[in-house]
Motif scaffolding. Structure first.
Motif, mmCIF file in Angstrom:
data_model
loop_
_atom_site.group_PDB
_atom_site.id
_atom_site.type_symbol
_atom_site.label_atom_id
_atom_site.label_comp_id
_atom_site.label_asym_id
_atom_site.label_seq_id
_atom_site.Cartn_x
_atom_site.Cartn_y
_atom_site.Cartn_z
ATOM 1 N N GLY A 243 -4.742 24.283 -4.160
ATOM 2 C CA GLY A 243 -4.955 22.840 -3.991
ATOM 3 C C GLY A 243 -3.782 22.020 -4.493
ATOM 4 N N TRP A 244 -3.187 22.455 -5.618
ATOM 5 C CA TRP A 244 -2.029 21.735 -6.163
ATOM 6 C C TRP A 244 -0.847 21.773 -5.196
ATOM 7 N N LEU A 245 -0.605 22.934 -4.616
ATOM 8 C CA LEU A 245 0.510 23.044 -3.669
ATOM 9 C C LEU A 245 0.293 22.150 -2.451
ATOM 10 N N GLU A 246 -0.931 22.133 -1.952
ATOM 11 C CA GLU A 246 -1.245 21.292 -0.799
ATOM 12 C C GLU A 246 -1.022 19.819 -1.131
ATOM 13 N N CYS A 247 -1.481 19.405 -2.303
ATOM 14 C CA CYS A 247 -1.331 18.015 -2.727
ATOM 15 C C CYS A 247 0.137 17.666 -2.955
ATOM 16 N N LEU A 248 0.888 18.572 -3.562
ATOM 17 C CA LEU A 248 2.303 18.327 -3.824
ATOM 18 C C LEU A 248 3.098 18.181 -2.532
ATOM 19 N N ARG A 249 2.766 18.991 -1.548
ATOM 20 C CA ARG A 249 3.467 18.876 -0.261
ATOM 21 C C ARG A 249 3.107 17.571 0.442
ATOM 22 N N SER A 250 1.856 17.137 0.268
ATOM 23 C CA SER A 250 1.451 15.834 0.807
ATOM 24 C C SER A 250 2.216 14.707 0.116
ATOM 25 N N LEU A 251 2.431 14.859 -1.189
ATOM 26 C CA LEU A 251 3.191 13.858 -1.940
ATOM 27 C C LEU A 251 4.647 13.820 -1.487
ATOM 28 N N GLN A 252 5.200 14.969 -1.157
ATOM 29 C CA GLN A 252 6.563 14.992 -0.623
ATOM 30 C C GLN A 252 6.664 14.138 0.635
ATOM 31 N N GLN A 253 5.664 14.266 1.512
ATOM 32 C CA GLN A 253 5.668 13.488 2.752
ATOM 33 C C GLN A 253 5.508 12.003 2.466
ATOM 34 N N LYS A 254 4.621 11.678 1.525
ATOM 35 C CA LYS A 254 4.441 10.266 1.151
ATOM 36 C C LYS A 254 5.743 9.693 0.592
ATOM 37 N N GLY A 255 6.423 10.481 -0.229
ATOM 38 C CA GLY A 255 7.696 10.038 -0.785
ATOM 39 C C GLY A 255 8.740 9.825 0.300
ATOM 40 N N ASN A 256 8.768 10.731 1.269
ATOM 41 C CA ASN A 256 9.714 10.580 2.380
ATOM 42 C C ASN A 256 9.399 9.331 3.205
ATOM 43 N N ASP A 257 8.107 9.077 3.442
ATOM 44 C CA ASP A 257 7.691 7.878 4.183
ATOM 45 C C ASP A 257 8.102 6.612 3.427
ATOM 46 N N LEU A 258 7.937 6.649 2.101
ATOM 47 C CA LEU A 258 8.325 5.503 1.286
ATOM 48 C C LEU A 258 9.840 5.298 1.352
ATOM 49 N N GLY A 259 10.586 6.382 1.318
ATOM 50 C CA GLY A 259 12.041 6.281 1.416
ATOM 51 C C GLY A 259 12.481 5.637 2.719
ATOM 52 N N VAL A 260 11.842 6.011 3.821
ATOM 53 C CA VAL A 260 12.156 5.417 5.124
ATOM 54 C C VAL A 260 11.855 3.921 5.109
ATOM 55 N N ALA A 261 10.699 3.555 4.526
ATOM 56 C CA ALA A 261 10.313 2.139 4.461
ATOM 57 C C ALA A 261 11.295 1.337 3.613
ATOM 58 N N LEU A 262 11.779 1.923 2.530
ATOM 59 C CA LEU A 262 12.742 1.229 1.671
ATOM 60 C C LEU A 262 14.066 0.992 2.401
ATOM 61 N N VAL A 263 14.500 1.974 3.181
ATOM 62 C CA VAL A 263 15.725 1.804 3.977
ATOM 63 C C VAL A 263 15.525 0.685 4.996
ATOM 64 N N GLN A 264 14.358 0.659 5.622
ATOM 65 C CA GLN A 264 14.059 -0.376 6.614
ATOM 66 C C GLN A 264 14.062 -1.763 5.968
ATOM 67 N N LEU A 265 13.422 -1.859 4.803
ATOM 68 C CA LEU A 265 13.390 -3.144 4.098
ATOM 69 C C LEU A 265 14.799 -3.559 3.689
ATOM 70 N N GLY A 266 15.588 -2.614 3.208
ATOM 71 C CA GLY A 266 16.966 -2.916 2.824
ATOM 72 C C GLY A 266 17.776 -3.429 3.998
ATOM 73 N N SER A 267 17.558 -2.852 5.172
ATOM 74 C CA SER A 267 18.260 -3.287 6.372
ATOM 75 C C SER A 267 17.886 -4.718 6.742
#
Length: 295
Positions: A243-267
């Motif tokens: 369960g921890w591994l599944e959740c951690l991988r989901s968090l990786q995706q959330k972090g990547n999505d947040l990174g994309v949004a931050l780049v968009q906002l910066g632009s």
């Protein structure tokens, strides 16, 4: 919540805190690559180094607000590691998982003076990992909502640039836009820093849990046959690691999505700043022309 450095080893209160003395006594860890993290966790237990910040806010909205307002705020394990023990070599999650796996090892090898005590310590460690995952998920989700709302709000004037450019000719409006941009740029910077720290936690967590999963698979469940309680602990740890591994991988995706949004906002912020700069220069030219007309 119990601090993750609570040792599964009996400790003599008369022992001093000399690192070499502690490490001379440190037992072998069942996962070779975790030996260093385990050794360091024992030293930190003696020194009472605690990565569980007692001032940490439990409400995700309050944490988000403090992050926005306080440039020094950060409650990720990586941030606490940087603040509280910058000379430590091992990430706090590695030390936490090293303690968890060593607790299972004590039960597996029947080395524990008290199986119940080891079980209780394991439960506290498991709870800490669960809380870390819950809090990190909340923080990523809330940050993503916040950044997306700001994107939605700021991209509106860029969809009507002709009107927006005319409005920017007004000095007071232009000043308010520039000031607002500066505040949001700070939010973007602080959010990005917190995101990177949390993604470091997630990456280290994945590496550590993968090692725990391999260890649990290697020892199998045969050793616990005939002991319902021990078998329950082993099976629970296998389910936890999955369960921890599944959740951690989901968090990786959330972090990547947040990174994309931050780049968009910066632009978007860059485009608004560029248009405000053009309007400012346009205003200077107009002012110069007016001065020539009146001379």
């Amino acid at each position: 919540m119990a601090p993750h450095h609570a040792s599964t080893l009996p400790q003599d209160p008369d022992d001093d805190c000399d690192d070499s003395h502690l490490l001379d006594r440190a037992p072998s860890h069942p996962i070779a690559c975790m030996q260093g993290a385990f050794d360091e966790s024992i030293v930190e237990a003696q020194r009472a180094v605690d990565y569980d910040d007692q001032d940490t806010l439990d409400d995700p909205k309050a944490r988000r607000q403090r992050l926005i307002e306080d440039d020094d705020y950060g409650d990720s394990y990586t941030a606490q590691w940087r603040k509280k023990n910058p000379t430590a070599k091992w990430h706090p999650l590695w030390k936490l998982v090293a303690q968890i796996s060593f607790g299972v090892h004590l039960l597996n090898q029947q080395l524990a003076k008290s199986d119940k005590e080891v079980s209780n310590i394991l439960k506290r460690h498991v709870q800490e990992l669960d809380i870390f995952l819950e809090r990190t998920t909340e923080d990523f989700d809330l940050a993503l909502v916040d950044i997306k709302e700001r994107i939605s709000h700021l991209k509106l004037p860029l969809e009507h640039v002709n009107i927006f450019d005319i409005m920017l000719d007004d000095h007071q409006f232009r000043t308010s836009i520039v000031d607002g941009n500066e505040k949001i740029e700070k939010i973007v910077e602080r959010t990005a820093r917190a995101m990177n720290d949390s993604l470091m936690d997630v990456e280290k967590g994945i590496d550590a849990i993968q090692e725990l999963s391999k260890y649990l698979a290697a020892i199998g469940c045969g050793w616990a046959d005939g002991d319902e309680e021990i078998m329950g602990i082993y099976m629970a740890m296998c389910q936890n690691s999955e369960g921890w591994l599944e959740c951690l991988r989901s968090l990786q995706q959330k972090g990547n999505d947040l990174g994309v949004a931050l780049v968009q906002l910066g632009s978007i912020l860059n485009e608004i700043s560029k248009r405000a700069g053009v309007a400012s220069r346009r205003s200077v030219v107009r002012h110069s022309l007016c001065s020539l007309d009146t001379s």
